[in-house]
Design a protein around this motif. Structure first.
Motif, PDB file in Angstrom:
ATOM      1  N   HIS A  13       2.126   9.460  -5.524  1.00  0.00           N
ATOM      2  CA  HIS A  13       2.644  10.743  -5.050  1.00  0.00           C
ATOM      3  C   HIS A  13       3.750  11.239  -5.972  1.00  0.00           C
ATOM      4  N   ASN A  23      -5.116   6.272  -0.483  1.00  0.00           N
ATOM      5  CA  ASN A  23      -4.513   5.869  -1.763  1.00  0.00           C
ATOM      6  C   ASN A  23      -5.515   5.983  -2.900  1.00  0.00           C
ATOM      7  N   GLN A  48       2.361   1.739  -3.448  1.00  0.00           N
ATOM      8  CA  GLN A  48       1.364   2.329  -4.338  1.00  0.00           C
ATOM      9  C   GLN A  48       1.247   3.832  -4.077  1.00  0.00           C
ATOM     10  N   PHE A  49       1.209   4.214  -2.804  1.00  0.00           N
ATOM     11  CA  PHE A  49       1.140   5.628  -2.455  1.00  0.00           C
ATOM     12  C   PHE A  49       2.365   6.373  -2.984  1.00  0.00           C
ATOM     13  N   VAL A  96       0.843  -1.191   0.000  1.00  0.00           N
ATOM     14  CA  VAL A  96       0.000   0.000   0.000  1.00  0.00           C
ATOM     15  C   VAL A  96       0.885   1.250   0.000  1.00  0.00           C
ATOM     16  N   TRP A  99      -5.996   2.738   2.857  1.00  0.00           N
ATOM     17  CA  TRP A  99      -6.454   2.326   1.527  1.00  0.00           C
ATOM     18  C   TRP A  99      -7.263   3.445   0.890  1.00  0.00           C
ATOM     19  N   ARG A 131       3.064  10.154   4.565  1.00  0.00           N
ATOM     20  CA  ARG A 131       3.934   8.983   4.489  1.00  0.00           C
ATOM     21  C   ARG A 131       4.671   8.774   5.813  1.00  0.00           C
TER      22      ARG A 131
END
Length: 194
Positions: A18, A172, A13-14, A10, A169, A135
């Motif tokens: 970003h 994201n 993916q972020f 996850v 989630w 983050r």
């Protein structure tokens, strides 16, 4: 502290979403998605304030008022974001900064404390800073926190009722969804210039 294994994909993916959105808006190059660097024009002040359709909500000087279809200018500072009650929509930077603080900080800022940035370079830097804060909030948690309800106390969403992994989630999904919209508007602005 080690990152919980189920958070790693996850977080990856972020990071991808970003990085791609920041690079697309900051220019002068971004990864095309397959490792190829392509040239992109950075976001300009003109584009940042562009209203692609009549009567759309936008950011405006507080002195000029909210515009024809908004009823208020939300957020703090000399500029505000067109809105109406109930207060919507939120900017990506605001959502990330406030969620980061309500996860890992003072738990006190509200949407009224968030300052709208009227110039493009500052807005891109603000988004990058907010995403970095989110983050940092994520990499500071342990595995049990992912299942904890109220780990994020952000009051303008379902965070207080959801396990934290669902909030992660959702953030994201919001970044991917709205990042694609931002990229499309960026392309449309460039196309109308030609």
């Amino acid at each position: 502290m080690a990152i919980p294994p189920r958070l790693i994909p996850v977080l990856q993916q972020f990071d991808l979403a970003h990085g791609r959105l920041t690079d697309r808006l900051a220019g002068p190059v971004m990864d095309s998605g397959n490792g190829t660097a392509i040239e992109v024009a950075p976001l300009t002040d003109e584009e940042h304030l562009w209203e692609p359709v009549p009567d759309c909500w936008s950011i405006r000087r507080r002195a000029t008022g909210p515009g024809p279809t908004a009823t208020l200018l939300a957020d703090a500072g000399d500029w505000g974001r067109g809105s109406a009650l109930p207060r919507t929509p939120r900017r990506r930077s605001e959502l990330l900064a406030l969620r980061a603080d309500h996860t890992n900080g003072s738990h006190s800022p509200t949407r009224d404390d968030y300052r709208v940035i009227a110039h493009a370079a500052g807005a891109v830097a603000g988004f990058d800073s907010s995403a970095t804060a989110w983050r940092e909030a994520l990499i500071g948690i342990d595995d049990p926190a992912l299942d904890a309800v109220r780990h994020s106390a952000y009051p303008h969403g379902s965070d207080p009722e959801d396990p934290f992994i669902e909030t992660v989630w959702w953030v994201n999904q919001e970044l991917l969804h709205h990042g694609a919209e931002i990229a499309l508007l960026h392309d449309l602005f460039r196309a109308r210039q030609r």
